[in-house]
Design a protein around this motif. Structure first.
Motif, PDB file in Angstrom:
ATOM      1  N   ASP A 159      53.888 -24.146 -34.402  1.00 12.05           N
ATOM      2  CA  ASP A 159      55.160 -23.813 -33.748  1.00 12.05           C
ATOM      3  C   ASP A 159      56.127 -23.172 -34.738  1.00 12.05           C
ATOM      4  OD1 ASP A 159      54.167 -24.924 -31.443  1.00 12.05           O
ATOM      5  OD2 ASP A 159      55.405 -26.729 -31.535  1.00 12.05           O
ATOM      6  N   LYS A 160      57.043 -22.357 -34.205  1.00  8.54           N
ATOM      7  CA  LYS A 160      58.012 -21.673 -35.058  1.00  8.54           C
ATOM      8  C   LYS A 160      58.980 -22.674 -35.687  1.00  8.54           C
ATOM      9  CE  LYS A 160      60.164 -18.106 -33.396  1.00  8.54           C
ATOM     10  NZ  LYS A 160      61.187 -17.250 -32.782  1.00  8.54           N
ATOM     11  N   VAL A 208      54.392 -30.236 -36.840  1.00  5.30           N
ATOM     12  CA  VAL A 208      54.685 -29.286 -35.758  1.00  5.30           C
ATOM     13  C   VAL A 208      53.560 -28.293 -35.471  1.00  5.30           C
ATOM     14  CG1 VAL A 208      57.170 -29.428 -36.201  1.00  5.30           C
ATOM     15  CG2 VAL A 208      55.844 -27.593 -37.249  1.00  5.30           C
ATOM     16  N   LYS A 235      54.102 -19.779 -37.311  1.00  5.83           N
ATOM     17  CA  LYS A 235      55.253 -18.942 -36.946  1.00  5.83           C
ATOM     18  C   LYS A 235      56.488 -19.452 -37.680  1.00  5.83           C
ATOM     19  CE  LYS A 235      53.397 -18.233 -32.333  1.00  5.83           C
ATOM     20  NZ  LYS A 235      52.552 -19.357 -31.957  1.00  5.83           N
TER      21      LYS A 235
END
Length: 158
Positions: free
Chosen positions: A16-17, A13, A95
């Motif tokens: 990204d959070k 990912v 994040k």
């Protein structure tokens, strides 16, 4: 899986959070002061703890991470609270929304913090509640956890 869980997730990912599970603990000395670490990544004072690996319980995580970050073997005495409503951005841009299990701990090995240092921990020190209030580099999340510990009042819904 040959890599740690965070590295594996981040390979999928990027920055990204994501939601990550953490566990840590509060170890108090005979004077009631709590042990905190000066973190290597953020240069802030924090409660020792870290990320849960696949197949690991939150208690195992708290005890493992505490040993890695302090050199002190500990045993979890009781769960103090679970904190789920905090977001962070790490210096590398990652994040996260954190789910943090905080335990009260007792040492099961000698407490020798004077010269302990590694990549994750620049320094260790015991602090009183008043001394923590004077520190500028403590996150809101850790301040809340420590305030609840010192008052003995643990709210739900954080």
């Amino acid at each position: 899986m040959n890599q740690d869980y965070i590295s594996y997730m981040r390979s999928k990912v990027g920055h990204d959070k994501i939601i990550l599970n953490f566990a840590g603990g509060i170890l108090a000395n005979d004077e009631g002061k709590v042990l905190m670490q000066l973190r290597g990544d953020k240069k802030t004072w924090a409660i020792p703890g870290g990320t849960m690996e696949l197949g690991e319980s939150s208690v195992d995580t708290a005890e493992r991470e505490f040993l890695e970050e302090t050199g002190i073997a500990v045993e979890a005495l009781r769960l103090l609270n679970v904190y789920t409503n905090f977001e962070e951005i790490y210096p590398n841009g990652d994040k996260v929304q954190t789910i943090v299990f905080i335990y009260e701990l007792k040492a099961v090995s000698e407490i020798k913090i004077e010269n302990f240092q590694n990549e994750e921990t620049l320094r260790l020190q015991f602090f009183s509640r008043d001394e923590i209030a004077q520190l500028e580099s403590v996150s809101g999340k850790h301040r809340l956890m420590l305030d609840e510990y010192f008052t003995g009042e643990f709210a739900l819904g954080h």
